[in-house]
Design a protein around this motif. Structure first.
Motif, PDB file in Angstrom:
ATOM      1  N   ILE A 188       0.842  -1.198   0.000  1.00 50.41           N
ATOM      2  CA  ILE A 188       0.000   0.000   0.000  1.00 50.41           C
ATOM      3  C   ILE A 188       0.872   1.241   0.000  1.00 50.41           C
ATOM      4  O   ILE A 188       0.546   2.254  -0.578  1.00 50.41           O
ATOM      5  CB  ILE A 188      -0.978  -0.017   1.192  1.00 50.41           C
ATOM      6  N   GLU A 189       2.028   1.143   0.676  1.00 48.22           N
ATOM      7  CA  GLU A 189       2.971   2.261   0.692  1.00 48.22           C
ATOM      8  C   GLU A 189       4.394   1.741   0.572  1.00 48.22           C
ATOM      9  O   GLU A 189       4.696   0.638   1.021  1.00 48.22           O
ATOM     10  CB  GLU A 189       2.805   3.130   1.947  1.00 48.22           C
ATOM     11  N   SER A 223       0.555   2.629  -3.629  1.00 49.83           N
ATOM     12  CA  SER A 223      -0.501   3.620  -3.819  1.00 49.83           C
ATOM     13  C   SER A 223      -0.152   4.954  -3.175  1.00 49.83           C
ATOM     14  O   SER A 223      -1.011   5.788  -2.970  1.00 49.83           O
ATOM     15  CB  SER A 223      -1.825   3.073  -3.263  1.00 49.83           C
ATOM     16  N   MET A 224       1.138   5.156  -2.849  1.00 52.44           N
ATOM     17  CA  MET A 224       1.563   6.430  -2.253  1.00 52.44           C
ATOM     18  C   MET A 224       2.878   6.942  -2.856  1.00 52.44           C
ATOM     19  O   MET A 224       3.102   8.131  -2.940  1.00 52.44           O
ATOM     20  CB  MET A 224       1.731   6.285  -0.740  1.00 52.44           C
ATOM     21  N   SER A 277      -4.152   7.698  -0.450  1.00 50.76           N
ATOM     22  CA  SER A 277      -3.726   6.744  -1.453  1.00 50.76           C
ATOM     23  C   SER A 277      -4.092   7.319  -2.822  1.00 50.76           C
ATOM     24  O   SER A 277      -5.127   7.989  -2.948  1.00 50.76           O
ATOM     25  CB  SER A 277      -4.465   5.429  -1.185  1.00 50.76           C
ATOM     26  N   CYS A 305      -2.046   3.406  -9.938  1.00 51.53           N
ATOM     27  CA  CYS A 305      -0.993   3.129  -8.942  1.00 51.53           C
ATOM     28  C   CYS A 305       0.235   4.005  -9.194  1.00 51.53           C
ATOM     29  O   CYS A 305       0.307   4.716 -10.181  1.00 51.53           O
ATOM     30  CB  CYS A 305      -0.585   1.654  -9.022  1.00 51.53           C
TER      31      CYS A 305
END
Lengths: 517, 364
Positions: free
Chosen positions: B101-102, B127-128, B138, B201
């Motif tokens: 996610i990060e 997503s970051m 995000s 993304c």
């Protein structure tokens, strides 16, 4: 008149001193640390006693600071096998004990471990209850296979009940003689780092036993029968031999601590930076209210990440034997050194290698060797290198300061002649003729401590009462360790609010120290 | 497609501490989890996002909670098997791959451990493009992609499935559950089809992270290291080299707020930098003038070894380089700035891309 002896075994030198009860230095002795450390200690002890000619029956205290535990870890020798019990199941299975350990060290310790039910949550609630029959079954299967046990529970630094219960069961199953290390008594928050420190402590039980016995025998052989015997800890206080047998890991890095404490004593300063210049490197530490400042980050011992208390020391590659080379951009200093061969290799001693000591001699700052041998080095170049040494030292000292204010620096160690007397950010440099044995003096003047730690719920007990209670227990600890009641003073108070814990909870840790009675 | 081995994990972890931009938590425990999983189950397949079929379902694997609790209590390891199984039932579709996610901090490592254990590939994206403190921050949120259905669990075996009305609600509810679960939780979040993942993304961030780590590893061994190599690899800007002269911190509402003052040395003598942080570094002033703000990354590296520094480890006298890294272009849209710009963090500043601010500085 009563006397005390301090011995400090370092990587390069073993130093011994004798002080009287007013702490006057009567004799000092410096020799190379031999391969057989025990023989080296016996030798130094013998020589310093010969030199002083004191009545051995009047020696009341003997203190030893030694690297034997560190050496055992580094060399993987004489270590005990350990059974590791982690109280956490089912949590933490994703990283099991001994992860990221060097394979050879793990093998020497037998690599036995089990993650079983137990542990606490961040707020003191039970993560999972311990299961007695699970523990007894495990210990049965280890019978005869392990010398020692290490117990580590999740959040045991907040609540230690489970670890203590397990210790009782170990003694029931494997016998009272099996030594146990509990992580709550060794490290702080950070399971892996605390676990590693606890395993190492258990692994050192055999080493500390032989070290203690060897030292006792050495004293008897020299006719010292009435002295109390202590080992130095890395926080600048002493432990009795029986305490040391439980916490051998606390002897690690007591050498730099002894130097700092000795320097503080010689200079009579309670707050300063201590620069200990050896042959190859210099150690820089901070003395705060007479004790070394402790490191706040993870510390590696023999390649293993731990978090138990250690003095906050930085080392730089600058010493009396640092090699100086000319490049197209100017001169470089170290980090390599001629080391103990300085008396053969340095120019002033007739050698071919330009070292920091040669520069000090060229500029008339030191009188060793023959100044003629270095006369061909242009004076401007020597001054430039000398300045460079000063700025290297200044930068390193600056890293250790808490604020931009100028600070006093106590300079000790055999290589201290290479350091200029004026350094940026330093108000004053203090040198002492006995700075070369500051570490043995540090061992000799060490005090004893008492410590107490508990979680207090401020909704139930007033803060002042809680502090009083913690102090009362710490003082009793110190008296038990041999402190004179009147001399006891508080050196450290830590109060940590436990944000998630109900009832305004705070963990209080109080440490007191006192003179030996 | 390529494989991630032990060395790659070490390098990605170093890169992840840089992309943590001062926060993100120490990736150390995550690194041990990834290394243990890869040792046991074999190396992980890393897929470029273009290799993910359009209809294939991917899900992020991450942890939520207090970094100070992670260091004491970490996962069993098989939590994600359960989470993936539950979500598969709920969604009625097989899960093709996982992704971080990060890219900053501990969450850079979790999907590697998960992918190894479940035998799934990991996608080279996040997503970051860095670390942020809250889960709605995000790039998917820019496009209205929902974080739920998500599955959340603790090491005890309690499992929850969340289906919320917005990503901000997901953050609130998941955070409350996490506290009850003992201040840490494991979750599978942002189920997304290959088709959407490709559009929303931050691409190739794992490789970017690995390259950073590799560069730092190689430079640490050489003498006379220059910061320029790291700037070339990251596309970053050198802002100031100096010495930390003050760090002030306060803890409020689960966040660490604070300010770091750095006095220039060598070529930057007589210059001063001030960094404002809330877990991560948010705004940076040089001689009183703003030269970088979130979502661009404000990073500190050790003056000699170029090792990334987190705010927790900073103290007086530490010598550092301050570098600024441009964020992913998607953050520079209006929606993106609303989500993670300086105003969201409470600073009354307009976001100006770092390259413009730095250029302005150069003409002074």
């Amino acid at each position: 008149m009563n006397y005390r002896i301090g011995i400090d075994v370092g990587g390069t030198n073993t130093d011994a001193v004798i002080l009287d009860d007013q702490f006057h230095l009567l004799a000092k002795q410096k020799s190379h640390t031999s391969q057989d450390i025990e023989a080296g200690i016996r030798n130094s002890l013998h020589q310093v006693l010969e030199e002083s000619q004191i009545d051995r029956d009047q020696i009341t205290h003997v203190m030893l600071g030694t690297t034997q535990c560190t050496n055992a870890i580094v060399e993987r020798k004489r270590l005990s096998t350990v059974g590791v019990i982690r109280l956490a199941y089912p949590a933490t299975m994703s990283v099991v004990p001994y992860t990221a350990w060097p394979e050879d060290l793990k093998e020497v310790l037998s690599g036995q471990y089990k993650v079983i039910h137990g542990g606490y949550e961040f707020n003191g609630e039970v993560l999972s209850e311990i299961n007695e029959s699970e523990i007894r079954d495990l210990l049965h299967s280890w019978k005869g296979k392990i010398d020692t046990v290490a117990v580590i529970g999740v959040f045991s630094s907040l609540k230690d009940d489970q670890e203590k219960q397990v210790e009782t069961i170990v003694h029931q199953e494997l016998g009272e003689q099996i030594p146990v290390s509990l992580s709550c008594e060794i490290g702080s928050l950070g399971l892996i780092e605390r676990e590693n420190a606890t395993i190492l402590n258990s692994a050192l039980f055999g080493v500390i036993k032989t070290t203690a016995q060897g030292f006792e025998h050495a004293l008897i052989a020299e006719g010292i029968h009435h002295a109390q015997i202590y080992l130095c800890q890395n926080d600048g206080t002493l432990m009795s031999l029986s305490f040391a047998r439980k916490f051998p890991i606390f002897t690690i890095a007591c050498g730099p601590t002894n130097s700092i404490r000795g320097a503080s004593y010689l200079s009579k300063l309670q707050n300063a930076v201590v620069l200990d210049v050896g042959g190859t490197t210099s150690d820089i530490g901070v003395i705060n209210k007479g004790f070394p400042r402790q490191s706040s980050t993870a510390v590696e011992i023999g390649g293993i990440r731990t978090n138990f208390r250690m003095p906050d020391i930085i080392s730089i590659g600058l010493g009396g034997g640092s090699i100086i080379r000319k490049t197209d951009k100017g001169y470089t200093i170290g980090p390599d050194s001629v080391g103990y061969q300085i008396t053969e290799k340095a120019k002033v001693f007739g050698g071919n290698t330009l070292t920091t000591t040669d520069i000090a001699v060229r500029l008339g700052k030191a009188e060793v060797g023959n100044q003629q041998f270095i006369a061909d080095l242009p004076i401007e170049d020597a001054e430039q290198i000398y300045k460079q040494v000063g700025s290297t030292v200044a930068a390193a000292i600056d890293r250790m300061k808490n604020s931009a204010e100028e600070i006093q620096v106590i300079l000790v160690g055999g290589g201290s002649i290479v350091v200029p007397s004026k350094i940026d950010g330093v108000s004053k440099i203090i040198r002492d003729e006995n700075g070369d044995v500051a570490n043995a003096i540090g061992a000799c003047i060490s005090q004893v401590s008492g410590q107490y730690e508990k979680i207090y719920i401020y909704d139930e007990i007033q803060r002042e009462d809680a502090m009083q209670d913690a102090k009362y227990h710490a003082v009793n600890q110190a008296i038990k360790a041999g402190a004179q009641k009147e001399s006891i003073q508080t050196v450290d108070v830590e109060e940590v609010p436990l944000a998630y814990y109900p009832g305004n909870a705070n963990r209080i840790r109080i440490k007191v120290v006192g003179d030996l009675s | 497609m390529r494989f991630i081995n032990e060395q790659a994990i070490q390098d990605i972890a170093t890169g992840a501490s840089l992309l943590g931009a001062g926060g993100g938590g120490d990736p150390y425990i995550g690194k041990l989890m990834a290394l243990s999983a890869v040792e046991k189950y074999g190396p992980v397949q890393l897929l470029d996002v273009t290799e993910v079929p359009d209809d294939a379902l991917t899900i992020a694997s991450s942890m939520m909670g207090a970094p100070s609790v992670f260091v004491e209590k970490f996962p069993r390891g098989d939590e994600y098997e359960q989470l993936f199984a539950k979500l598969r039932c709920f969604l009625g579709q097989d899960i093709f791959a996982t992704y971080p996610i990060e890219a900053g901090g501990i969450n850079s490592m979790i999907p590697i451990a998960v992918a190894a254990r479940l035998g799934l590939p990991m996608v080279d994206c996040d997503s970051m493009g860095r670390a942020f403190p809250e889960l709605q921050m995000s790039t998917f949120s820019i496009y209205g992609i929902e974080a739920t259905p998500l599955a959340i669990t603790d090491e005890k075996g309690n499992v929850g499935i969340l289906d919320t009305i917005s990503n901000s609600w997901t953050e609130k509810i998941a955070r409350a559950m996490t506290v009850q679960m003992g201040a840490t939780s494991s979750m599978c979040i942002f189920p997304i089809k290959g088709r959407d993942l490709k559009k929303t993304c931050v691409k190739k961030i794992v490789t970017y992270s690995e390259n950073i780590g590799k560069t730092i590893r190689e430079l640490s061994k050489k003498k006379g290291v220059t910061i320029q190599t790291l700037l070339d690899v990251t596309g970053g800007h050198h802002i100031l080299s100096g010495k930390v002269t003050d760090v002030s911190r306060i803890t409020k509402g689960g966040f660490n707020y604070g300010k770091t003052i750095i006095e220039g040395i060598d070529d930057d003598k007589n210059k001063q930098a001030e960094i404002l942080f809330q877990n991560e570094n948010i705004a940076l002033k040089r001689n009183g003038e703003v030269v970088a703000t979130a979502p661009d990354l404000i990073c500190l590296v050790d003056f000699e070894t170029l090792t990334p520094m987190t705010n927790e480890g900073l103290k007086y006298g530490k010598r550092v380089h301050i570098i600024g890294l441009p964020c992913d272009p998607q953050w520079r849209t209006q929606k993106g700035i609303e989500l993670v710009g300086p105003r969201y963090f409470g600073y009354d500043l307009d976001y100006v891309p770092i390259e413009k601010l730095c250029k302005k500085g150069a003409h002074e």
